[in-house]
Design a protein around this motif. Structure first.
Motif, short mmCIF file in Angstrom:
data_model
loop_
_atom_site.label_atom_id
_atom_site.label_comp_id
_atom_site.label_asym_id
_atom_site.label_seq_id
_atom_site.Cartn_x
_atom_site.Cartn_y
_atom_site.Cartn_z
N TYR A 15 28.37 62.38 77.88
CA TYR A 15 29.43 62.60 77.98
C TYR A 15 30.29 63.48 76.34
O TYR A 15 30.92 63.91 76.81
CB TYR A 15 29.91 61.20 78.02
CG TYR A 15 29.11 61.63 80.31
CD1 TYR A 15 29.91 62.74 80.68
CD2 TYR A 15 28.41 60.44 80.28
CE1 TYR A 15 29.19 63.03 82.15
CE2 TYR A 15 28.07 60.23 81.84
CZ TYR A 15 28.13 61.48 82.58
OH TYR A 15 27.47 60.98 83.70
N HIS B 83 28.37 57.62 90.01
CA HIS B 83 28.77 59.15 89.09
C HIS B 83 27.23 60.12 89.73
O HIS B 83 27.99 60.68 89.78
CB HIS B 83 27.86 58.72 87.54
CG HIS B 83 28.44 57.83 86.85
ND1 HIS B 83 28.04 56.99 85.83
CD2 HIS B 83 29.82 57.39 86.71
CE1 HIS B 83 28.98 56.41 85.18
NE2 HIS B 83 29.84 56.26 86.15
N GLU C 196 21.29 61.14 87.51
CA GLU C 196 21.63 59.86 87.94
C GLU C 196 20.68 59.17 89.46
O GLU C 196 20.33 58.21 89.50
CB GLU C 196 23.28 59.00 88.47
CG GLU C 196 24.37 59.93 86.88
CD GLU C 196 24.37 58.22 86.49
OE1 GLU C 196 23.15 57.20 86.34
OE2 GLU C 196 24.85 58.15 85.89
N GLU D 111 26.34 53.58 88.31
CA GLU D 111 24.97 54.37 87.83
C GLU D 111 24.90 55.73 89.74
O GLU D 111 24.96 56.67 89.44
CB GLU D 111 24.11 54.59 87.60
CG GLU D 111 24.00 54.14 86.79
CD GLU D 111 24.48 54.60 84.71
OE1 GLU D 111 25.44 55.38 85.50
OE2 GLU D 111 24.14 53.85 84.48
N GLU E 253 30.26 54.22 80.92
CA GLU E 253 28.39 54.25 79.74
C GLU E 253 28.24 53.36 78.32
O GLU E 253 27.88 52.88 77.90
CB GLU E 253 28.27 55.82 79.05
CG GLU E 253 27.91 56.26 80.63
CD GLU E 253 26.95 55.97 81.33
OE1 GLU E 253 26.02 54.82 81.73
OE2 GLU E 253 26.80 57.09 82.90
FE FE2 Z 1 26.49 56.98 84.47
#
Ligand code: FE2
Ligand code: FE2
Length: 174
Positions: free
Chosen positions: A25, A137, A102, A134, A50
């Motif tokens: 990221y 995401h 993910e 997660e 995260e």
């Molecule tokens: Fe994640």
């Protein structure tokens, strides 16, 4: 390729994985802020998650006196590289990356949860809390184009799932 052998191993693999996620990221945000600014706020929100995940596993490792994975630098570099490449490819590749990772991570977390249910209630709760993020995401990435059609994006997702599986396996060995 989950290879769950112990609670210590789960903690090390997840700690390393969160480190990799942070670097994905971070590098995506750096490039997206130049070329795809509409993605930045969502990427920043995921990065914030995260960082919390990493801090949770880091705290448990320290509290229990467990060493971290020797491949931590590999996860950081691999995450940075993957984030850079996908961000340069554009938003569909950015969201394909998150969706692919993910998907693999959530499968791995399911295996971990099944393993932990009979063994360690404290770590089970930590993993379940993280799993909720997660999954969110993964769903968000799919809704933003992470399921994009085309040989390029399908191939990218296959490669990323394979690389994630390899990184998980490597972390169980180091
Ligand atoms: Fe994640
Ligand atoms: Fe995470």
């Amino acid at each position: 390729m989950s290879n769950i052998g112990s609670v210590e191993q789960i903690l090390r693999v997840n700690h390393a994985g969160e480190c990799g996620a942070i670097w994905i990221y971070r590098s995506q945000i750096t490039i997206a802020s130049l070329f795809h600014p509409s993605c930045v706020a969502e990427l920043q929100s995921m990065l914030d998650h995260e960082r919390v995940h990493f801090a949770r596993f880091d705290a448990v490792l320290k509290n229990r006196g467990i060493r971290h994975c020797h491949a931590l630098a590999f996860w950081a570099f691999g995450g940075w590289l993957l984030g850079t490449i996908t961000a340069l490819m554009g938003p569909k590749a950015i969201w394909s990356c998150t969706a692919a990772i993910e998907t693999r991570v959530n499968l791995h977390l399911e295996h971990q949860i099944a393993f932990l249910e009979q063994r360690d209630g404290e770590i089970l709760k930590v993993v379940q809390l993280i799993q909720a993020d997660e999954k969110a995401h993964e769903q968000h990435a799919r809704s933003k184009g992470g399921d994009a059609d085309g040989v390029l994006y399908r191939g990218l997702r296959v490669c990323i799932v394979g690389a994630t599986s390899f990184a998980i396996w490597l972390s169980t060995q180091l």
